[in-house]
Structures are given as structure tokens and as C-alpha cells.
Design an enzyme around this catalytic site. Structure first.
Site, PDB file in Angstrom:
ATOM      1  N   ASP A  13      35.213  52.666  16.206  1.00  0.00           N
ATOM      2  CA  ASP A  13      36.158  53.672  15.692  1.00  0.00           C
ATOM      3  C   ASP A  13      37.582  53.462  16.178  1.00  0.00           C
ATOM      4  O   ASP A  13      38.322  54.428  16.381  1.00  0.00           O
ATOM      5  CB  ASP A  13      35.703  55.097  16.072  1.00  0.00           C
ATOM      6  N   GLU A  14      37.985  52.224  16.400  1.00  0.00           N
ATOM      7  CA  GLU A  14      39.336  51.962  16.915  1.00  0.00           C
ATOM      8  C   GLU A  14      40.396  52.026  15.825  1.00  0.00           C
ATOM      9  O   GLU A  14      41.584  51.818  16.096  1.00  0.00           O
ATOM     10  CB  GLU A  14      39.398  50.574  17.580  1.00  0.00           C
ATOM     11  N   LYS A  16      39.934  50.121  13.023  1.00  0.00           N
ATOM     12  CA  LYS A  16      39.930  48.737  12.516  1.00  0.00           C
ATOM     13  C   LYS A  16      40.096  48.684  11.005  1.00  0.00           C
ATOM     14  O   LYS A  16      40.716  47.785  10.483  1.00  0.00           O
ATOM     15  CB  LYS A  16      38.611  48.034  12.854  1.00  0.00           C
ATOM     16  N   GLY A  17      39.504  49.680  10.321  1.00  0.00           N
ATOM     17  CA  GLY A  17      39.529  49.665   8.858  1.00  0.00           C
ATOM     18  C   GLY A  17      40.945  49.527   8.334  1.00  0.00           C
ATOM     19  O   GLY A  17      41.227  48.694   7.486  1.00  0.00           O
ATOM     20  N   LYS A  18      41.834  50.312   8.893  1.00  0.00           N
ATOM     21  CA  LYS A  18      43.229  50.288   8.441  1.00  0.00           C
ATOM     22  C   LYS A  18      43.877  48.945   8.765  1.00  0.00           C
ATOM     23  O   LYS A  18      44.641  48.404   7.968  1.00  0.00           O
ATOM     24  CB  LYS A  18      43.986  51.426   9.128  1.00  0.00           C
ATOM     25  N   GLY A  40      31.700  52.660   9.595  1.00  0.00           N
ATOM     26  CA  GLY A  40      32.378  53.418   8.547  1.00  0.00           C
ATOM     27  C   GLY A  40      33.862  53.185   8.706  1.00  0.00           C
ATOM     28  O   GLY A  40      34.442  53.544   9.719  1.00  0.00           O
ATOM     29  N   HIS A  41      34.455  52.506   7.764  1.00  0.00           N
ATOM     30  CA  HIS A  41      35.886  52.259   7.841  1.00  0.00           C
ATOM     31  C   HIS A  41      36.625  53.233   6.923  1.00  0.00           C
ATOM     32  O   HIS A  41      36.429  53.229   5.721  1.00  0.00           O
ATOM     33  CB  HIS A  41      36.209  50.815   7.461  1.00  0.00           C
ATOM     34  N   GLN A 225      31.697  48.331  14.567  1.00  0.00           N
ATOM     35  CA  GLN A 225      31.473  48.928  15.890  1.00  0.00           C
ATOM     36  C   GLN A 225      32.524  48.363  16.872  1.00  0.00           C
ATOM     37  O   GLN A 225      33.606  48.037  16.455  1.00  0.00           O
ATOM     38  CB  GLN A 225      30.050  48.683  16.401  1.00  0.00           C
TER      39      GLN A 225
HETATM   40  P1  IMP Z   1      22.974  52.580  15.769  1.00  0.00           P
HETATM   41  O1  IMP Z   1      23.945  51.483  15.579  1.00  0.00           O
HETATM   42  O2  IMP Z   1      22.869  53.504  14.587  1.00  0.00           O
HETATM   43  O3  IMP Z   1      21.624  52.085  16.225  1.00  0.00           O
HETATM   44  O4  IMP Z   1      23.507  53.530  16.965  1.00  0.00           O
HETATM   45  C1  IMP Z   1      23.586  53.078  18.305  1.00  0.00           C
HETATM   46  C2  IMP Z   1      24.846  53.595  18.996  1.00  0.00           C
HETATM   47  O5  IMP Z   1      25.990  52.966  18.434  1.00  0.00           O
HETATM   48  C3  IMP Z   1      25.074  55.098  18.847  1.00  0.00           C
HETATM   49  O6  IMP Z   1      25.700  55.591  20.024  1.00  0.00           O
HETATM   50  C4  IMP Z   1      26.042  55.183  17.688  1.00  0.00           C
HETATM   51  O7  IMP Z   1      26.799  56.367  17.708  1.00  0.00           O
HETATM   52  C5  IMP Z   1      26.898  53.955  17.955  1.00  0.00           C
HETATM   53  N1  IMP Z   1      27.533  53.422  16.745  1.00  0.00           N
HETATM   54  C6  IMP Z   1      26.962  52.714  15.755  1.00  0.00           C
HETATM   55  N2  IMP Z   1      27.863  52.379  14.830  1.00  0.00           N
HETATM   56  C7  IMP Z   1      29.030  52.860  15.243  1.00  0.00           C
HETATM   57  C8  IMP Z   1      30.368  52.787  14.721  1.00  0.00           C
HETATM   58  O8  IMP Z   1      30.646  52.188  13.680  1.00  0.00           O
HETATM   59  N3  IMP Z   1      31.323  53.412  15.450  1.00  0.00           N
HETATM   60  C9  IMP Z   1      31.046  54.045  16.620  1.00  0.00           C
HETATM   61  N4  IMP Z   1      29.838  54.122  17.141  1.00  0.00           N
HETATM   62  C10 IMP Z   1      28.835  53.531  16.472  1.00  0.00           C
END
Ligand code: IMP
Length: 429
Positions: A13-14, A16-18, A40-41, A225
Site C-alpha cells: 500500500d505504498e 505504487k499503483g500511481k 489492489g492498486h 504488496q
Molecule cells: P494474503 O496475501 O491474502 O495471504 O494475506 C497475508 C498478509 O498480507 C495479510 O496481512 C494481508 O493483509 C497482507 N497483504 C496481502 N496483500 C496486500 C497488499 O496488497 N497490501 C497490503 N497488505 C497486503
């Protein structure tokens, strides 16, 4: 420079999408190489917000080729929805602009069910997964029982494999987790439709990408991520199930690592994390709440409120090392306007002693005491800043401090949600 990897330096969630969206303007090809629709971007284009979970954000620019590499896990239902949404909004008018690796693994209905059932069983030890079936799909990949995207081209074989897999997974679901089984007929019907609608996108994308790099095409890898969610190097077990660090751009796309020229890390001007797990600089007070409200810190995928805290040099230095960062992008600097003083974590103490490096154990990280340096804040609204010199003196100082501590040059600073609200100090390619 023709091959650039863009990586999140924190817990995802830094923003990055933008940044990808901005860099993609100069790229010919944009590639996703790990993760799935747990990402999710959020992009704001001409005032309209669009959230992409699977398709690389480059798709919003005409004439870019977008590749979903072998390292990604794909939920066909989500992919199809995203393709249809993009088409409806006029962003994917030419199907040949999207290629999906035949080696990418599928997320199947039982993966989602198992993800949720396993999390529920964990009680207070929950990881806080996004519940999208990411972990179970990667588990099947590692245990060599996964089904790959290329199977969509062979519906008979897919039917056969799916039948056997559902039979087996239903045993786990019903007997171990006491959860509802997957309805095989419904699943077969859905997958038959996915075969028809999605198999045309399947390709040997590793070969294609290697050829494109050889031709000198500008390739942008879009990390999902962030570094601290890396399966090996992150805050295990509070991590995702893929390697999020830059080295995986090669493995997850089918090119060799020597082809990568530049590795750009993206960090927020503060820190956030969603889900459970240690977070040394977390602010559990009003200031944390203020950052969340001002920064709109709610998950793009799950809508969960993000935990907020100060920027952390120990954690970012670790990210610099793990990713071999050559450049840094700082996002959401505008969110810090009006907060004075600003704190920057410059060290960790554990049981009163300084720690040399980021600790391996979540239990240790949970107990570290951050050592802070205070820097002066600024009051001005910086949303309209176009160049570095437009920023208040103290905001420039804040950025220079981060750059010097990390010994990585600043390539860009984002000062607002809109595409144009970005100050660049160099060119990505
Ligand atoms: P999973 O990837 O759904 O298995 O979740 C594992 C951990 O990674 C959890 O703490 C999620 O909230 C976190 N996580 C997964 N994808 C993202 C992302 O895109 N942004 C932030 N946290 C993420």
C-alpha cells in the site's frame, strides 16, 4: 536503462499503483510477477477512481503491452470481472494488449474456501489474510498439485483435473475444517466458461518478454504488496505467500536477473500496515487516527482500516539491502503537512541494547523500542508543488534526511492523489 523493477519498500500500500501508472507512460511493456488479487492498486484518472487487482495498471495507457507473469496466482472470476470492467470503460479495446503466462497458477474455488477456513481456525493467531485464496494456491504450487492458467486451453484435461482436485479438497474442507464443500458441478460450469473467455490470453510470456527485452523495449515490472510481506524476508508468519522482493521479478516472469537495469523502491512518507503482525513505529493514538483519515488509509482490496505510524529507517535500510534499490520514490508527503514535529525511527533497541539489523522473529520485533529523531514539520499545503524547489524548506529537509540515511537517490515525490501530483527528479528509463 530498459528494464526497471518497481517494488514496495514497506508492508504494501505504498501508493505504487500511481507511480507505476506514471512510469508506465514511458514504458512499452508492464509486467506483474507475483501475488494475485490480494493486491489492489488505486488509480485516479481524470477524477475517476479505478482499483485494479490483477491486470497491470499500464492497461490504462493506450498501446502498452501488459503481461501477467508465471509468478502470479490468478482467480479467473476476478480476472474476467476486471477485463469486463476495463472494456466497459474503454480501456481494453484490443485483447492482444493483455498476455497471461500459461505457467501462472490458478486460484480455484476451494483455495478461497480453505483460506477462510484456515484463518477462522487460527482464532487469535490470525494473520489477517485478504481471504482471496492466495496462500492455498501457492501451497498447491509448491506441493506440485496446482492447476495452471494454460490448462484453460485444454478444457477436457481441466475438467478431469478439477474433478479430482475438488474431490480431495472437499475432504479437507468438510472433515478438518468442518466447512461447506465446493459444489463440483457449479465449479465445472464456471471453469468451462472461463476456458472459453480467457484461454485466448494464455501464452509463453517468458519467451515473449525475453524477446522484447532483446529488441530494446522498455519494460516496467510492477511489484505487488511490499518487502516486509515477503515470504522469506518479511515479518514471518505475518506475510503473504510470495516473494515480493526485486529478485522475484526475474523468477516470476521468466527472464534472467542480469537483464534488470534499475530497481526503484516506493515508500510512503510515513508507514502503514494492514492485517496482523508487529509494527514497531505504530501510532495507536490520535495522531495515528489523523494519518489514517488524511491519508485515506483503508485497504483497497478489503476496505480494512490500515494501521499508521512514523517512517522507519531500520526497516527501510533492510528493504534497500534486500532489493538492491537504485532509486527511491516517496509518496503521500502531503499527508504530513501540519504535523510538527515529525519523528523518524533511526534505530531499534531490544531489551535496552541496540539491534544491528532487522530481527527475524516476530516476537522480538513486537518488543523492540524505536529510537526516534525529531525533524521540523511544515504547515503549507503542498498539493500543488510541481518541482522540488516548490516544497517548503523543512519538507525538503525531511526528504533529504531519508535519502541520506538510506544512501539511495530520490527519483520522485508524490504530493497528492491525482496522476499529475508528482514531482520528478529524474527519468525512470
Ligand atoms: P494474503 O496475501 O491474502 O495471504 O494475506 C497475508 C498478509 O498480507 C495479510 O496481512 C494481508 O493483509 C497482507 N497483504 C496481502 N496483500 C496486500 C497488499 O496488497 N497490501 C497490503 N497488505 C497486503
Amino acid at each position: 536503462m530498459s528494464v526497471v523493477v518497481l517494488i514496495g519498500c514497506q508492508w504494501g500500500d505504498e501508493g505504487k499503483g500511481k507511480v507505476v501508472d506514471y512510469f508506465a507512460r514511458k514504458a512499452d511493456v508492464v509486467v506483474r510477477f507475483q501475488g494475485g488479487n490480494n493486491a489492489g492498486h488505486t488509480l485516479v484518472v481524470a477524477g475517476e477512481q479505478l482499483i485494479l487487482h490483477l491486470v497491470p495498471s499500464g492497461i490504462l495507457h493506450p498501446n502498452k503491452l501488459c503481461i501477467i507473469g508465471n509468478g502470479v496466482v490468478i482467480d479467473p472470476e476476478v480476472l474476467l470481472e476486471e477485463i469486463e470492467l476495463l472494456k466497459a470503460k474503454g480501456h481494453l479495446t484490443d485483447d492482444s494488449r493483455l498476455k497471461i503466462s500459461d505457467r501462472a497458477h490458478l486460484i480455484l474455488p476451494y483455495h478461497r474456501a480453505l483460506d477462510l477456513a484456515a484463518e477462522n481456525k487460527k482464532g487469535s493467531a490470525k494473520i489477517g489474510t485478504t481471504g482471496r485464496g492466495i496462500g492455498p494456491s501457492y501451497s498447491d504450487k509448491a506441493s506440485r498439485s496446482g492447476l495452471r492458467f494454460g490448462l484453460l486451453k485444454n478444457p477436457d484435461l481441466l475438467k478431469d483435473k478439477l474433478e479430482k482436485a475438488i474431490e480431495e479438497k472437499n475432504q479437507y474442507l468438510t472433515k478438518i475444517f468442518k466447512a461447506e464443500p465446493i459444489d463440483p458441478e457449479k465449479a465445472q460450469k464456471k471453469f468451462n466458461a472461463y476456458s472459453k473467455k480467457l484461454s485466448g490470453y494464455a501464452e509463453n510470456t517468458g519467451l515473449l518478454l525475453s524477446r522484447l527485452v532483446k529488441e530494446g523495449k522498455k519494460v516496467l515490472f510492477e511489484g505487488a504488496q511490499g518487502t516486509m510481506l515477503d515470504l522469506d524476508h518479511g515479518t514471518y508468519p505475518f506475510v503473504t505467500s510470495s516473494n515480493t522482493v526485486s529478485a522475484n521479478a526475474a523468477i516470476g516472469s521468466g527472464i534472467g536477473p542480469k537483464l534488470i537495469d534499475r530497481i526503484v523502491g516506493v515508500s510512503k512518507a510515513y508507514t502503514t500496515r494492514v492485517g496482523a503482525g508487529p509494527f514497531p513505529t505504530e501510532l495507536k493514538d490520535e495522531l495515528g487516527e489523523k494519518l489514517r483519515e488524511r491519508g485515506g488509509e483503508y485497504g483497497a482490496t478489503t476496505g480494512r482500516p490500515r494501521r499508521c505510524g512514523w517512517i522507519d529507517m531500520v526497516q527501510l535500510k533492510y528493504a534497500v539491502r534486500l532489493n538492491s534499490l537504485t532509486d527511491l520514490v516517496v509518496t503521500k508527503l502531503d499527508v504530513l503537512s501540519g504535523i510538527d514535529p515529525l519523528k523518524v525511527c533511526v534505530g531499534y533497541k531490544y531489551k535496552g541494547e541496540p539491534l544491528e539489523d532487522f530481527p527475524a522473529e516476530a516476537e522480538v520485533l513486537e518488543e523492540v523500542e524505536p529510537v526516534y529523531k525529531e525533524l521540523k514539520g511544515w504547515k503549507e499545503d503542498i498539493n500543488g508543488a510541481k518541482e522540488f524547489k516548490d516544497l517548503p524548506f523543512t519538507a525538503r529537509d525531511y526528504l533529504k534526511f531519508i535519502q541520506d540515511e538510506l544512501a539511495v537517490p530520490l527519483l520522485a515525490v508524490s504530493v497528492g492523489k491525482e496522476r499529475e501530483q508528482i514531482i520528478t527528479l529524474g527519468e525512470p528509463f
